[in-house]
Design a protein around this motif. Structure first.
Motif, short mmCIF file in Angstrom:
data_model
loop_
_atom_site.label_atom_id
_atom_site.label_comp_id
_atom_site.label_asym_id
_atom_site.label_seq_id
_atom_site.Cartn_x
_atom_site.Cartn_y
_atom_site.Cartn_z
N SER A 350 0.83 -1.21 0.00
CA SER A 350 0.00 0.00 0.00
C SER A 350 0.86 1.26 0.00
O SER A 350 0.50 2.26 -0.63
CB SER A 350 -0.93 -0.01 1.22
N PHE A 353 2.12 1.73 -3.53
CA PHE A 353 1.02 2.20 -4.38
C PHE A 353 0.76 3.68 -4.15
O PHE A 353 0.57 4.45 -5.10
CB PHE A 353 -0.23 1.39 -4.09
N TYR A 357 1.22 6.62 -6.91
CA TYR A 357 0.09 7.47 -7.28
C TYR A 357 0.47 8.94 -7.14
O TYR A 357 0.17 9.77 -8.01
CB TYR A 357 -1.11 7.14 -6.41
#
Length: 364
Positions: A350, A353, A357
């Motif tokens: 996470s 990610f 992003y």
């Protein structure tokens, strides 16, 4: 100089928001738990408001520790949204301050709060929950089960001097594994037959014996016998009791390595304690991952206008990360997967990610 001043300002703002949410959620949990406890035991003799307050306060840190990731997520989103509403981040961008510069104090605050939760909140929650369980078990100590096997209490076995054994069970454990609350001792002969049952609201492990307080002995076809203080010889190690009867969540962080080694030395699985140890170690990274999730939502909120759906999406994403972490924790505690993988993989994935992003949104 401007960058450092801005970062310190954001750090203080994040710290303030974290404190507000921590205290607010703690107060909410306190009110709900005290109300539920009063509804359950308010009509029973011996229960008082002071006892209810004591039990609620003692187990509040343990319950509140579960909400720590959501406290950081909410504090991050609130901090960035408030700074955006006051156009402070817009001004910072206009003078060349990148998103990574004003996200750095959020990560630092999350890291410090993670360390605080490991070394302060965790020991307090373990001690407090044990104390609350002891107080509640003492209050309810007069209620004993008629059958030794009709509840979910864990059991351990020790040999006795006459060649038989004792099967020992307890509703809960206190005193770091040396005090059993609402304990049951089943004395078994060499042929595996139950000789008698000993019930005690409290059993304390001394150097070479169990000390049972207000013990009651019962045999089939005979009336119960009050034994008062009763002694059962033993050579059992407290680490064995903690392994059999104490949940890993109630072992303080600094004692987990000792408990892991003890479990290995006795030839039993140490996976639950290794899983708990790795979960606590990964707590700072989990909180940083929560700040990344909050930032991905809140930064887009500032640049593209208000979107309640995006805010809700951030909350759902944080909740999903928590759920996945708990699921992998269950697998790791059961020994299905490595505790290291179970603890670190969800938060690492996470985090990567979230960074990817933000790189895409900020740097193209």
């Amino acid at each position: 100089m401007l960058g450092r001043t801005l970062q310190l300002y954001i750090f203080k703002y994040m710290f303030k928001m974290t404190l507000y949410f921590f205290l607010g959620i703690g107060l909410l949990i306190f009110l709900i738990d005290f109300t539920e406890l009063s509804n359950r035991f308010g009509n029973l003799d011996g229960f008082s408001s002071s006892l209810g307050l004591y039990i609620t306060v003692m187990r509040l840190p343990f319950i509140l520790s579960v909400a720590i990731p959501f406290v950081v997520l909410a504090a991050t989103m609130t901090t960035l949204i408030q700074l955006n509403k006051k156009n402070e981040l817009v001004v910072a961008r206009s003078v060349g301050v990148s998103a990574w510069q004003f996200l750095l104090p959020l990560w630092l605050a999350a890291l410090l709060f993670g360390l605080f939760s490991i070394f302060v909140i965790n020991p307090i929650s373990a001690y407090g929950y044990s104390a609350a369980t002891e107080a509640e078990s003492t209050f309810r100590g007069q209620k004993r089960s008629s059958s030794p096997l009709d509840d979910n209490r864990p059991w351990l076995r020790q040999d006795s001097e006459n060649g038989g054994s004792f099967l020992i069970g307890s509703e809960s454990v206190s005193g770091n594994g040396v005090v059993l609350l609402n304990a049951v001792f089943l004395e078994i002969d060499e042929d595996g037959r139950i000789i008698r049952r000993l019930d005690a609201p409290r059993a304390r492990l001394a150097q070479d014996r169990w000390v049972l307080s207000d013990a009651i002995a019962s045999k089939v076809g005979q009336s119960n016998e009050d034994l008062g203080q009763f002694f059962v010889p033993t050579d059992i190690d407290p680490a064995v009791i903690r392994e059999a009867l104490v949940p890993p969540e109630l072992v303080p962080f600094l004692q987990l390595p000792e408990q892991i080694n003890a479990a290995k030395s006795f030839g039993v699985t140490s996976a639950p304690y290794r899983m708990q140890f790795q979960s606590l170690l990964s707590m700072p990274l989990l909180l940083i991952a929560m700040t990344l999730i909050g930032a991905t939502v809140s930064l887009k909120f500032a640049r593209f206008g208000q979107s309640e759906r995006m805010i809700l999406g951030g909350i759902i994403a944080g909740f999903m990360l928590y759920v996945i972490s708990e699921v992998t924790k269950s697998f790791g505690g059961a020994g299905i997967i490595s505790p290291i993988i179970a603890a670190w993989l969800p938060v690492a994935a996470s985090s990567m990610f979230g960074i990817a992003y933000l790189l895409h949104r900020e740097d193209g």
